[in-house]
Design an enzyme around this catalytic site. Structure first.
Site, PDB file in Angstrom:
ATOM      1  N   SER A 139       0.853  -1.200   0.000  1.00 54.12           N
ATOM      2  CA  SER A 139       0.000   0.000   0.000  1.00 54.12           C
ATOM      3  C   SER A 139       0.880   1.237   0.000  1.00 54.12           C
ATOM      4  O   SER A 139       1.988   1.230   0.562  1.00 54.12           O
ATOM      5  CB  SER A 139      -0.880   0.015   1.257  1.00 54.12           C
ATOM      6  OG  SER A 139      -1.550   1.251   1.366  1.00 54.12           O
ATOM      7  N   TYR A 153      -1.729  -0.548  10.290  1.00 49.27           N
ATOM      8  CA  TYR A 153      -1.896  -1.057   8.917  1.00 49.27           C
ATOM      9  C   TYR A 153      -0.709  -0.624   8.061  1.00 49.27           C
ATOM     10  O   TYR A 153      -0.121  -1.441   7.332  1.00 49.27           O
ATOM     11  CB  TYR A 153      -3.205  -0.513   8.341  1.00 49.27           C
ATOM     12  CG  TYR A 153      -3.369  -0.730   6.851  1.00 49.27           C
ATOM     13  CD1 TYR A 153      -3.768  -1.961   6.347  1.00 49.27           C
ATOM     14  CD2 TYR A 153      -3.124   0.315   5.941  1.00 49.27           C
ATOM     15  CE1 TYR A 153      -3.926  -2.151   4.979  1.00 49.27           C
ATOM     16  CE2 TYR A 153      -3.283   0.127   4.578  1.00 49.27           C
ATOM     17  CZ  TYR A 153      -3.677  -1.105   4.097  1.00 49.27           C
ATOM     18  OH  TYR A 153      -3.829  -1.298   2.743  1.00 49.27           O
TER      19      TYR A 153
END
Ligand code: NAP
Length: 244
Positions: A139, A153
């Site tokens: 990501s 995350y």
């Protein structure tokens, strides 16, 4: 022989887009799901309507036994590529909200699960004698840090980036390429699952291209990395983030 594309988290979002695009490109698909068999079945139907085969397997990547069982269920002679895609975000939180339970689950799915899936895929590739390629789905959060949203995350995706570099070095002599894609703001249900259904609307103005990306735009990059068009591309982290 065209390699089958093994996709974790193929029941929704980016994984589902990879399955559909792989089929459109003439490749068979094995897709795993965790909680959404209906989503997986819909994706499999689209793959079959495109004239390719789709196999659905349940696999919670937080459970190492389920990863082993999923790979044991496939024909040892089937050459595969891996889209190591399954992942979760948490509810919006700052450092004060990062409980041990939340961190354990986040890292179990996004890091330990992804590494164990790659381990099982490499064992399968070695066993069947045909080198395959791997794309890990990281990501842009790994670069941005995701302050005040979900730094846990972001940290899991930083781990995936580093894992990608090392695994690429380990496997390059065997003809296996390992890359990662780092999607930015992409239109999938992951934002709603993290409690922020309006996240894309709220943040799209921060993207230089002034829009969110589609799951298919990410899938196109993933399928390119798995293809022979990317035959000299390994150990690379590709941003698919509209310039963000
Ligand atoms: P999504 O639409 O929520 O899909 C997530 C997929 O992962 C689903 O198929 C889900 O399966 C599966 N999954 C979730 N937990 C799992 C578990 N414990 N074991 C196995 N599978 C599990 O999300 P997405 O946006 O497509 O995200 C896919 C990947 O892209 C993730 O790694 C995410 O971090 C990354 N990413 C997304 C964005 C974005 O903006 N969308 C940006 C950067 C990176 P079930 O539905 O069957 O439970």
């Amino acid at each position: 022989m065209t390699r089958t594309v093994f996709i974790t988290g193929g029941s929704a979002g980016i994984g589902a887009a990879c399955a559909r695009l792989a089929a459109a490109q003439g490749r068979d698909v094995i897709l795993t799901y965790n909680s959404d068999p209906t989503g997986a079945e819909a994706v499999a139907r689209d793959v079959e309507n495109a004239g390719r085969t789709a196999r659905i397997l349940r696999c919670d990547v937080a459970d190492p036994a389920q990863i082993d069982a999923a790979f044991a269920a496939i024909d040892p002679g089937t050459p595969i590529d891996l889209v190591n895609n399954a992942g979760i975000v948490g509810q919006t939180a700052t450092i004060a909200g990062l409980t041990p339970e939340r961190l354990s689950h986040m890292f179990a799915v996004n890091v330990v699960g992804a590494i164990l899936v790659a381990r099982a895929a490499v064992a399968h590739m070695r066993g069947c004698g045909t080198p395959g390629h791997i794309v890990n789905v990281s990501s842009a959060a790994a670069r941005l840090g995701s302050a005040n949203q979900y730094i846990d995350y972001a940290a899991t995706k930083g781990a995936i980036d580093t894992f990608t570099l090392g695994l690429a070095d380990e496997l390059a002599p065997e003809g296996m390429r390992v890359n990662a894609v780092r999607p930015g703001l992409i239109e999938t249900d992951i934002h709603a699952k993290g409690g922020e259904p309006d996240r894309l609307e709220r943040l799209s103005h921060m993207v230089p291209m002034r829009r969110a990306g589609s799951a298919e735009e990410v899938a196109r990059t993933i399928l390119w990395l798995l293809s022979e068009d990317a035959s000299y591309v390994t150990r690379t982290l590709v941003d698919v983030a509209g310039g963000r």
